[in-house]
Design a protein around this motif. Structure first.
Motif, PDB file in Angstrom:
ATOM      1  N   GLY A 177       0.584  -1.219  -0.259  1.00  0.00           N
ATOM      2  CA  GLY A 177      -0.072  -0.216   0.213  1.00  0.00           C
ATOM      3  C   GLY A 177       1.047   0.853   0.561  1.00  0.00           C
ATOM      4  O   GLY A 177       2.082   0.770  -0.051  1.00  0.00           O
ATOM      5  N   CYS A 178       0.332   2.083  -0.187  1.00  0.00           N
ATOM      6  CA  CYS A 178       0.911   3.167   0.021  1.00  0.00           C
ATOM      7  C   CYS A 178       2.172   3.703   0.955  1.00  0.00           C
ATOM      8  O   CYS A 178       2.987   4.277   1.262  1.00  0.00           O
ATOM      9  CB  CYS A 178       0.783   5.156  -0.138  1.00  0.00           C
ATOM     10  N   SER A 179       1.236   3.500   2.454  1.00  0.00           N
ATOM     11  CA  SER A 179       1.607   3.363   3.478  1.00  0.00           C
ATOM     12  C   SER A 179       2.950   2.630   3.244  1.00  0.00           C
ATOM     13  O   SER A 179       3.922   2.689   4.329  1.00  0.00           O
ATOM     14  CB  SER A 179       0.964   2.764   5.030  1.00  0.00           C
ATOM     15  N   THR A 188       2.165  -0.666   8.107  1.00  0.00           N
ATOM     16  CA  THR A 188       0.760  -1.001   7.880  1.00  0.00           C
ATOM     17  C   THR A 188      -0.539   0.462   7.124  1.00  0.00           C
ATOM     18  O   THR A 188      -0.222   1.399   8.038  1.00  0.00           O
ATOM     19  CB  THR A 188       0.018  -2.203   7.923  1.00  0.00           C
ATOM     20  N   GLY A 189      -1.186  -0.091   6.928  1.00  0.00           N
ATOM     21  CA  GLY A 189      -2.457   0.481   6.102  1.00  0.00           C
ATOM     22  C   GLY A 189      -3.462  -0.050   6.732  1.00  0.00           C
ATOM     23  O   GLY A 189      -3.424  -0.620   6.854  1.00  0.00           O
ATOM     24  N   ASP A 190      -4.277   0.861   6.670  1.00  0.00           N
ATOM     25  CA  ASP A 190      -6.080   0.489   6.857  1.00  0.00           C
ATOM     26  C   ASP A 190      -6.377  -0.650   6.225  1.00  0.00           C
ATOM     27  O   ASP A 190      -6.788  -1.674   7.093  1.00  0.00           O
ATOM     28  CB  ASP A 190      -6.915   1.744   7.306  1.00  0.00           C
ATOM     29  N   GLY A 191      -5.923  -0.853   5.524  1.00  0.00           N
ATOM     30  CA  GLY A 191      -6.748  -1.621   4.080  1.00  0.00           C
ATOM     31  C   GLY A 191      -5.639  -3.157   4.309  1.00  0.00           C
ATOM     32  O   GLY A 191      -6.883  -3.916   4.785  1.00  0.00           O
ATOM     33  N   ASP A 192      -4.811  -2.930   4.410  1.00  0.00           N
ATOM     34  CA  ASP A 192      -3.542  -3.939   4.944  1.00  0.00           C
ATOM     35  C   ASP A 192      -3.668  -4.290   6.270  1.00  0.00           C
ATOM     36  O   ASP A 192      -3.599  -5.501   6.422  1.00  0.00           O
ATOM     37  CB  ASP A 192      -2.138  -3.041   5.032  1.00  0.00           C
ATOM     38  N   CYS A 193      -4.049  -3.684   7.032  1.00  0.00           N
ATOM     39  CA  CYS A 193      -4.444  -4.506   8.209  1.00  0.00           C
ATOM     40  C   CYS A 193      -5.265  -4.786   9.020  1.00  0.00           C
ATOM     41  O   CYS A 193      -5.968  -5.427   9.768  1.00  0.00           O
ATOM     42  CB  CYS A 193      -3.103  -3.785   9.473  1.00  0.00           C
ATOM     43  N   ALA A 202      -8.553  -5.232   7.184  1.00  0.00           N
ATOM     44  CA  ALA A 202      -9.652  -5.589   5.591  1.00  0.00           C
ATOM     45  C   ALA A 202      -8.270  -7.517   5.886  1.00  0.00           C
ATOM     46  O   ALA A 202      -8.515  -8.332   6.298  1.00  0.00           O
ATOM     47  CB  ALA A 202      -9.158  -5.711   4.402  1.00  0.00           C
ATOM     48  N   ILE A 203      -7.849  -7.030   4.671  1.00  0.00           N
ATOM     49  CA  ILE A 203      -7.562  -8.460   4.009  1.00  0.00           C
ATOM     50  C   ILE A 203      -6.613  -8.858   5.097  1.00  0.00           C
ATOM     51  O   ILE A 203      -5.775 -10.405   5.950  1.00  0.00           O
ATOM     52  CB  ILE A 203      -6.410  -8.084   2.175  1.00  0.00           C
ATOM     53  N   GLY A 204      -5.867  -7.968   6.105  1.00  0.00           N
ATOM     54  CA  GLY A 204      -4.389  -8.933   7.268  1.00  0.00           C
ATOM     55  C   GLY A 204      -5.204  -8.353   8.574  1.00  0.00           C
ATOM     56  O   GLY A 204      -4.085  -8.760  10.141  1.00  0.00           O
ATOM     57  N   ILE A 215      -9.016   4.806   4.097  1.00  0.00           N
ATOM     58  CA  ILE A 215      -9.521   4.465   2.136  1.00  0.00           C
ATOM     59  C   ILE A 215      -8.125   3.680   1.599  1.00  0.00           C
ATOM     60  O   ILE A 215      -6.885   3.508   2.561  1.00  0.00           O
ATOM     61  CB  ILE A 215      -9.283   5.697   1.215  1.00  0.00           C
ATOM     62  N   TYR A 216      -8.310   2.467   0.351  1.00  0.00           N
ATOM     63  CA  TYR A 216      -7.454   1.897  -0.036  1.00  0.00           C
ATOM     64  C   TYR A 216      -6.815   3.070  -1.010  1.00  0.00           C
ATOM     65  O   TYR A 216      -6.969   3.526  -1.903  1.00  0.00           O
ATOM     66  CB  TYR A 216      -7.757   1.031  -0.707  1.00  0.00           C
ATOM     67  N   GLY A 217      -5.544   3.362  -0.439  1.00  0.00           N
ATOM     68  CA  GLY A 217      -4.802   4.659  -1.568  1.00  0.00           C
ATOM     69  C   GLY A 217      -4.277   4.102  -2.700  1.00  0.00           C
ATOM     70  O   GLY A 217      -4.698   4.801  -3.856  1.00  0.00           O
ATOM     71  N   MET A 218      -3.586   3.443  -2.691  1.00  0.00           N
ATOM     72  CA  MET A 218      -2.374   3.041  -3.470  1.00  0.00           C
ATOM     73  C   MET A 218      -3.538   2.499  -4.835  1.00  0.00           C
ATOM     74  O   MET A 218      -2.808   2.516  -6.167  1.00  0.00           O
ATOM     75  CB  MET A 218      -1.795   1.822  -3.103  1.00  0.00           C
ATOM     76  N   THR A 219      -5.108   1.533  -4.160  1.00  0.00           N
ATOM     77  CA  THR A 219      -4.932   1.428  -5.889  1.00  0.00           C
ATOM     78  C   THR A 219      -5.914   1.848  -6.398  1.00  0.00           C
ATOM     79  O   THR A 219      -7.356   1.369  -6.910  1.00  0.00           O
ATOM     80  CB  THR A 219      -5.726   0.006  -5.205  1.00  0.00           C
TER      81      THR A 219
HETATM   82  C1  TPP Z   1      -3.189 -10.700  -2.734  1.00  0.00           C
HETATM   83  C2  TPP Z   1      -3.636  -9.483  -2.960  1.00  0.00           C
HETATM   84  N1  TPP Z   1      -4.738  -8.593  -2.494  1.00  0.00           N
HETATM   85  C3  TPP Z   1      -5.160  -7.256  -3.502  1.00  0.00           C
HETATM   86  C4  TPP Z   1      -4.271  -6.485  -3.668  1.00  0.00           C
HETATM   87  C5  TPP Z   1      -3.878  -4.980  -4.160  1.00  0.00           C
HETATM   88  N2  TPP Z   1      -3.796  -3.565  -3.024  1.00  0.00           N
HETATM   89  C6  TPP Z   1      -2.324  -3.832  -3.372  1.00  0.00           C
HETATM   90  S1  TPP Z   1      -2.399  -2.645  -1.727  1.00  0.00           S
HETATM   91  C7  TPP Z   1      -3.951  -2.182  -2.029  1.00  0.00           C
HETATM   92  C8  TPP Z   1      -4.587  -1.478  -1.017  1.00  0.00           C
HETATM   93  C9  TPP Z   1      -3.976  -0.846   0.476  1.00  0.00           C
HETATM   94  O1  TPP Z   1      -4.597  -0.170   1.048  1.00  0.00           O
HETATM   95  P1  TPP Z   1      -4.225   0.060   2.646  1.00  0.00           P
HETATM   96  O2  TPP Z   1      -3.614  -0.550   3.428  1.00  0.00           O
HETATM   97  O3  TPP Z   1      -5.184   1.242   3.018  1.00  0.00           O
HETATM   98  O4  TPP Z   1      -2.850   1.439   2.601  1.00  0.00           O
HETATM   99  P2  TPP Z   1      -2.654   2.680   1.224  1.00  0.00           P
HETATM  100  O5  TPP Z   1      -2.457   2.914   0.535  1.00  0.00           O
HETATM  101  O6  TPP Z   1      -4.232   3.404   1.659  1.00  0.00           O
HETATM  102  O7  TPP Z   1      -1.525   3.426   2.575  1.00  0.00           O
HETATM  103  C10 TPP Z   1      -4.826  -3.563  -2.354  1.00  0.00           C
HETATM  104  C11 TPP Z   1      -6.204  -4.058  -2.679  1.00  0.00           C
HETATM  105  C12 TPP Z   1      -2.191  -6.979  -3.588  1.00  0.00           C
HETATM  106  N3  TPP Z   1      -1.380  -6.266  -3.892  1.00  0.00           N
HETATM  107  N4  TPP Z   1      -2.239  -8.239  -3.235  1.00  0.00           N
END
Ligand code: TPP
Length: 260
Positions: A53-55, A94-99, A101-103, A126-130
């Motif tokens: 992610g961006c973070s 880590t990001g809010d999505g990273d930790c 949601a999926i994590g 938000i999911y910033g990077m995607t």
């Molecule tokens: C298994 C997997 N699913 C989806 C993705 C696509 N992906 C990359 S970063 C991201 C979301 C990041 O969001 P967040 O953790 O909130 O970080 P931010 O970019 O906002 O800092 C996703 C869905 C991936 N790289 N690997």
């Protein structure tokens, strides 16, 4: 960040960073560097682990032993690193999505074990990077690319989630409260156990723009105003928990050294 700190702690050859103008991630990175420097921890005793992610990109700019892992999987990697080398101070970026949601599953089980990790969540809602999809911390009714008529789901309070799951140090701060952010990180790094610091940070491009929150500076002012006033709907900041409990690696080492 002071030039001397940049020389000592950053991989300047990886700059400029990828973050958009107005992103708060650089402030969080700077606060972490300052916290590490003020605690005078040996750089070779620190390992930085991030997801995707961006973070999580922050790890690439830090001149330590770093590992940029898979989306949502920073805590499992960090757990393995800590178990293999308990002397290391392992920091997860880590990001809010990273930790959450999926994590999310790894986050709660890391807390449950009270394993000695310092987890720093860059929460930009938000999911910033995607491209701005909604995350588990996107507020109800907010607009994102995947909730263009408004988010129907309530958001997680990451601090409460980690408290319920057993983390022993929990605090929240914001990029508008730099000194308290540095202090939180220092306390987290000093805690022997699972430590969670949530840093609220603006994403003006993917979140602010869609929710008419104005410029980056307006978003930072909003954080400052809402946290200082502590009104209803405000962002609650501060230390929520700072306690002691059995730490997983210590217990694990005792367990494997038992006879029979
Ligand atoms: C298994 C997997 N699913 C989806 C993705 C696509 N992906 C990359 S970063 C991201 C979301 C990041 O969001 P967040 O953790 O909130 O970080 P931010 O970019 O906002 O800092 C996703 C869905 C991936 N790289 N690997």
């Amino acid at each position: 960040m002071k030039e001397a700190l940049m020389d000592k702690y950053l991989r300047k050859h990886n700059l400029p960073h990828i973050w958009c103008p107005g992103c708060g991630n650089g402030i969080i990175l700077s606060a972490l560097v300052e916290a590490i420097d003020s605690l005078d921890i040996d750089k070779d005793k620190i390992c930085i682990v991030s997801g995707i992610g961006c973070s999580s990109r922050a790890a690439q700019y830090m001149n330590f032993d770093t590992i940029h892992t898979l989306h949502g999987r920073a805590i499992p990697y960090a757990t393995g690193i800590k178990l293999a080398n308990p002397d290391l101070k392992v920091i997860v970026l880590t990001g809010d999505g990273d930790c959450a949601a999926i994590g999310g599953n790894h986050l709660i089980h890391g807390c449950r074990r009270n394993i000695d990790l310092t987890v720093l969540v860059f929460n930009n809602n938000i999911y910033g990077m995607t491209g701005g999809q909604c995350s588990p911390t996107t507020p109800l009714e907010s607009r994102t690319t995947t909730t263009d008529k408004g988010n129907l789901c309530r958001d997680f309070d990451i601090c409460k989630l980690c408290d319920a799951a057993g983390a022993t140090y929990i605090s929240r701060s914001t990029v508008a409260h730099y000194a308290s952010l540095v202090k939180s990180m220092k306390e987290a790094l000093n805690n022997k156990g699972f430590s969670l610091v949530e840093a609220l940070t603006p994403c003006p491009v993917q979140y602010g723009r869609r929710n008419k929150l104005g410029k980056a500076s307006d978003m930072i002012n909003l954080l400052r105003k809402n946290t200082v006033d502590n009104k209803v709907n405000s962002f609650q900041v501060g230390v929520f928990k700072n306690s002691k409990d059995k730490e997983y690696v210590e217990e694990y080492l005792k367990c494997v050294s038992k006879e029979g």
